[in-house]
Design a protein around this motif. Structure first.
Motif, PDB file in Angstrom:
ATOM      1  N   VAL A  35      30.678  12.575 -44.171  1.00  0.00           N
ATOM      2  CA  VAL A  35      30.652  13.765 -45.034  1.00  0.00           C
ATOM      3  C   VAL A  35      29.526  14.698 -44.609  1.00  0.00           C
ATOM      4  N   PHE A  38      30.611  16.631 -41.627  1.00  0.00           N
ATOM      5  CA  PHE A  38      31.542  17.689 -42.033  1.00  0.00           C
ATOM      6  C   PHE A  38      30.785  18.867 -42.641  1.00  0.00           C
ATOM      7  N   ILE A  39      29.807  18.573 -43.492  1.00  0.00           N
ATOM      8  CA  ILE A  39      29.035  19.626 -44.150  1.00  0.00           C
ATOM      9  C   ILE A  39      28.219  20.429 -43.136  1.00  0.00           C
ATOM     10  N   ALA A  52      30.839  18.961 -51.422  1.00  0.00           N
ATOM     11  CA  ALA A  52      31.364  17.665 -50.990  1.00  0.00           C
ATOM     12  C   ALA A  52      30.305  16.576 -51.116  1.00  0.00           C
ATOM     13  N   SER A  53      29.046  16.965 -51.069  1.00  0.00           N
ATOM     14  CA  SER A  53      27.968  15.968 -51.170  1.00  0.00           C
ATOM     15  C   SER A  53      27.942  15.299 -52.542  1.00  0.00           C
ATOM     16  N   VAL A  56      29.543  12.013 -52.351  1.00  0.00           N
ATOM     17  CA  VAL A  56      28.658  11.011 -51.758  1.00  0.00           C
ATOM     18  C   VAL A  56      27.742  10.415 -52.829  1.00  0.00           C
TER      19      VAL A  56
END
Length: 310
Positions: A35, A38-39, A52-53, A56
């Motif tokens: 992730v 990706f970020i 998106a984090s 996580v």
């Protein structure tokens, strides 16, 4: 199943749950790394990618929670094995205290009693509830160290020694905490990006979301740490589990004796067993600071609750 086979079985279960947590942790780290990659690639052009984090954060918190429960199972099993070896050296006994014949109990039968008795003792010693961590209650935190039979570190320190419970779970949780902290970097960077672009409404919404999730994550991490303390040096430690196991077995057989007293020496049925076991658990709760004496035999209601014991 004889005791040797039982010990092997519960050892295997303890190994399995520990390995399960280790696997979950490394899978969570790999997921977080993917992730983050990706970020790093897409967030410079699209700030919203930073959200998106959050995934996580919640996955790692869930893994941490799973870890504390997995180790709770492992400690419970190891505590039962320790209980077997401790009681092997005890005198046969008679009456309503510990008896050698009490070792003749099946694992599932013992677990049935454990869920009632241990749960009752835990609620007596610790704060419980979804909004409260499992922290030792104030009245028990203020006890002299030598009276806290459920805290092996306190007992060791009262004798001038040092207690070391192992650090594997603490180390793994520390790694999880570091990854969670790293996950908030792109989250807060998203707020800065919106602010730099002049989108104040999005920046404010992002900031409020960041603060809310940060507080939630901090509270959950604190809860995990408190649970960790109970596993390392509290009621959920191997030392304490072994003591509670003996009390659980005694409570089970006293409950059976109560059912037998309604007729002859043989048990006609298990009807009323749970209620009888509950009464034993409640009586133990009232005398929780004198658990060793309680195991040796019923304690009179007039006996002082806070009597010192070793």
């Amino acid at each position: 199943m004889n005791e040797s086979e039982l010990v092997n079985a519960i050892r295997e279960e303890a190994r399995d749950v520990k390995q399960c947590f280790t696997s979950f942790t490394f899978q969570g780290i790999l997921f977080a790394s993917a992730v983050f990659g990706f970020i790093i690639k897409f967030q410079p052009k699209q700030p919203l990618v930073g959200i998106a984090s959050v995934l996580v954060v919640f996955i790692l918190l869930t893994i941490g929670r799973i870890g504390t429960y997995k180790y709770g199972t492992a400690n419970r099993n190891a505590g039962y094995e320790l209980h077997l070896y401790r009681t092997f050296r005890l005198a046969p006994g008679s009456g309503r205290g510990w008896r050698t014949t009490m070792r003749e109990i099946g694992w599932e039968e013992a677990m049935r009693a454990w869920r009632v008795v241990q749960g009752t003792v835990f609620e007596e010693l610790y704060d419980t509830g979804s909004l409260r961590p499992n922290r030792l209650r104030r009245e028990y935190r203020e006890l002299p160290k030598e009276e806290r039979w459920f805290e092996p570190r306190a007992l060791a320190e009262s004798g001038g020694a040092t207690y070391y419970p192992g650090s594997y779970l603490r180390t793994m949780l520390s790694i999880i905490y570091i990854m969670i902290a790293a996950a908030f970097v792109p989250f807060y960077w998203m707020t800065v990006q919106y602010h730099q672009r002049g989108d104040n409404a999005a920046a404010l919404a992002s900031l409020l979301m960041n603060v809310g999730i940060s507080i939630l994550a901090l509270v959950r991490c604190l809860h995990l740490n408190v649970r960790l303390g109970a596993l390392e040096q509290g009621l959920l430690s191997i030392h304490s589990c072994s003591i509670v196991w003996q009390a659980v077995i005694v409570a089970h057989f006293r409950a059976l004796d109560e059912l037998k007293s309604r007729g002859d020496d043989r048990l006609v049925s298990y009807r009323g067993y749970t209620a009888a076991l509950g009464r034993q658990a409640t009586d133990l709760k009232r005398h929780v600071l004198r658990i060793h004496q309680w195991i040796e035999g019923p304690i009179a209601a007039t006996t002082a609750q806070n009597a010192t014991f070793s």
